[in-house]
Enzyme design. Sequence first.
Site, PDB file in Angstrom:
ATOM      1  N   GLU A   7     -25.020 -37.280  30.360  1.00  0.00           N
ATOM      2  CA  GLU A   7     -25.605 -38.520  29.466  1.00  0.00           C
ATOM      3  C   GLU A   7     -25.358 -39.984  29.970  1.00  0.00           C
ATOM      4  O   GLU A   7     -24.509 -40.542  29.225  1.00  0.00           O
ATOM      5  CB  GLU A   7     -25.449 -38.082  27.923  1.00  0.00           C
ATOM      6  CG  GLU A   7     -26.257 -38.924  26.908  1.00  0.00           C
ATOM      7  CD  GLU A   7     -25.237 -40.024  26.588  1.00  0.00           C
ATOM      8  OE1 GLU A   7     -25.433 -41.292  27.377  1.00  0.00           O
ATOM      9  OE2 GLU A   7     -24.773 -39.887  25.426  1.00  0.00           O
ATOM     10  N   GLU A  27     -26.927 -47.314  34.050  1.00  0.00           N
ATOM     11  CA  GLU A  27     -25.732 -46.948  34.300  1.00  0.00           C
ATOM     12  C   GLU A  27     -25.367 -45.938  35.472  1.00  0.00           C
ATOM     13  O   GLU A  27     -24.562 -45.233  35.738  1.00  0.00           O
ATOM     14  CB  GLU A  27     -25.022 -46.000  33.076  1.00  0.00           C
ATOM     15  CG  GLU A  27     -25.195 -46.781  31.863  1.00  0.00           C
ATOM     16  CD  GLU A  27     -24.281 -46.128  30.761  1.00  0.00           C
ATOM     17  OE1 GLU A  27     -24.021 -44.775  30.809  1.00  0.00           O
ATOM     18  OE2 GLU A  27     -24.400 -46.691  29.597  1.00  0.00           O
TER      19      GLU A  27
END
Length: 708
Positions: free
Chosen positions: A162, A171
């Site tokens: 995640e 990210e």
Amino acid sequence: MSIESAQRVFQLKVDPLTGNSEWVVIEEEGDGKADGDGLPPKDLLSSTSYLDMLNDSWRNRAFREAIEKTVKKPCHVLDIGAGTGLLSMMAARAMDSCDAQQNAGSRGIVSACESYLPMVKLMRKVLRINGMETKFQLFSRRSDELKVGVDLATRADILVSEILDSELLGEGLIPSLQHAHDMLLVKNPLTVPYRAITYCQLVESEFLLKQHDLHNSESKVSDRVHLVPSGMETVVHVKPQQYAMHCDALSNEIKLLSEPFKVFSFDFWRRPESRGETELKIIAINDGTVHAIVSWWVLQLDYEGTIFYSTAPQWIKSPIVSSISQKQSWCDHWKQCVWFATGQGISVARDEQVLLRAVHDEMSISYRLTDKSLLSKPKYHNFCGSQLLLSPERIAVYGDTNWRLSFSTALQNAGKTCSLCIVADDSIFMTILIAQLSTTSHIISIFPGIREKGARYLQAVANANGFSMDRVKVLGKRKTCLTMDDTDQRKAGMLVSEPFYYGNDGLPWQNLRFWKERTMFDSVLSQDVLIVPCRGILRACAMSLPDLWRSRCSLEMIEGLDHSVVNATLGACADTTTSEEGHCLPYWVWQCGEIQELSDPFIVMEFDFTRPISPCHGKSKVEFTKSGTCHGFVLWIDWVLREDNSIVLSTGPRYRFCKQGVKLLDKPVEVDSRRSGDYGTWCSAIIDAFFDPLNGEVVVRHLFESAA
């Protein structure tokens, strides 16, 4: 639990009052109260989104259900970006359940990879309290540093991960998946999530327009300052990127100009491409002007397509999103994103076709709109490196008529007679305004953040603003003090600041850096120096903030896994393991879901900038004007531009271009504006606040009082 060899990492720590930075050493070994030179773990993690994410019950439930559907037998599971180890523990528990049902002797293994050392240290505690140390290989480094046969015994059968931000890719999702598929996973692995899809919608919004079109906003102001002169519309602009924002807070100010449309799909179970491009023909559903593109994503967590998670705004009515939105509550770790159209936007008529070109690279998604063969791609002219990139909020402030008029009025008479003025911060506006007000004043602009770019910018716009750079000196660096050599042996008759320090997006009192610098510049200031602003007033308001408090409340069991050990480190409300006062955290309060003021704004303490910086203390009694549940106090600074208080600029929650500080209560308190003294309710509170000039921190304490 297998742990790789001890290591140390360095984290940058910035002094809010000086802008100076230093590297803090964080050691892997030891779980004491402080790391390295004494920086507590709470200071490292309490301002992150980890706590908010762990309080997102729908996210937790969706991942747990998908992992239990996917992990059906003992196997090798890889968790990239493991955080507290929540997903890893879900996978280990699912394998234990499968093993027990099958009465098999084989055992699976979970390899958890987390590169942020403070979080690795916290994960160890979580695994220990849940009795799962022996079920894990824990790697305190990036996943692309792992090697099969060296770190991992075999390739992993299942990936759980995640590593998503509000934009989805920021990210490092794509490079992490690429390396994992190339080097760490079996062919055709199972994954949770299974797929992510990005969606967009064209919108009209005057509020969003103000955050990127400074040229248009400035044309409505009559102060003769031209931050973006005609023909130089992009000399000051926002960076072309997606900006995370809670768009539900703007739902009453947004006009929808298209239906939602799908843009990109990313499959976690196969290797993604580094770059993708698509062209879409969007049909307008209303007349209007496209000022921005609102985007979000939907996760399909399982192969069958029965478990979803969405970051869509509440106005989206598609079957999948609507079913999810009914269960999801406000959270701050994932928002929608906004991509600004260029200039004044693109005019569209209902049923008209608009062409949109979307491109993604490894880290971001960008958009370009075409209307009637007019390409809306920004035309960045060659200004010889003089362009300035500012935040959307700073663009909006610079286009705010009242804000500009306040400074123009405050400086109008003084600026004409001052021979030397010092601009203490990164304010291009103040520099040009003073040059406009006086044709003889000399100006020293410190520009500690924008530095040489600020000097090149001023050179580019000087002619359009009617001043010569012969009168402007840009130091372009942080100064611990100014000497008479810096001022050509002259004393400054005026010291001004907005205050605005480039890159500062934190608590309101971090702008008290101006006070610190006023003190350092004392030796070059005349005895009758005019200081603008002359004072700062720390104000506060008691507020009901149920969504924000819920996102920061203490943790116990998350889907059956104990997380109580993280509360102190993550700065959770209602944490009973520590007696420390909770930190104030910076928020755009108007974006914090359900909010309600329960008192009038009140003064907590004042800062006198005409004197050198010093410790301050304030104590106030606030009486509640509305009954309800108080979750905390919102704090901000009002800047006093004239000593007679005739011109004051507020940065409170009603001014949406500034962040406020929020001090959440350990537990919500019922308050009563009627002063009835009903049992369990309070009618007033005492607020105590202290400002420490050594570290720039403001400590706020409170005590509630009943009517009796």
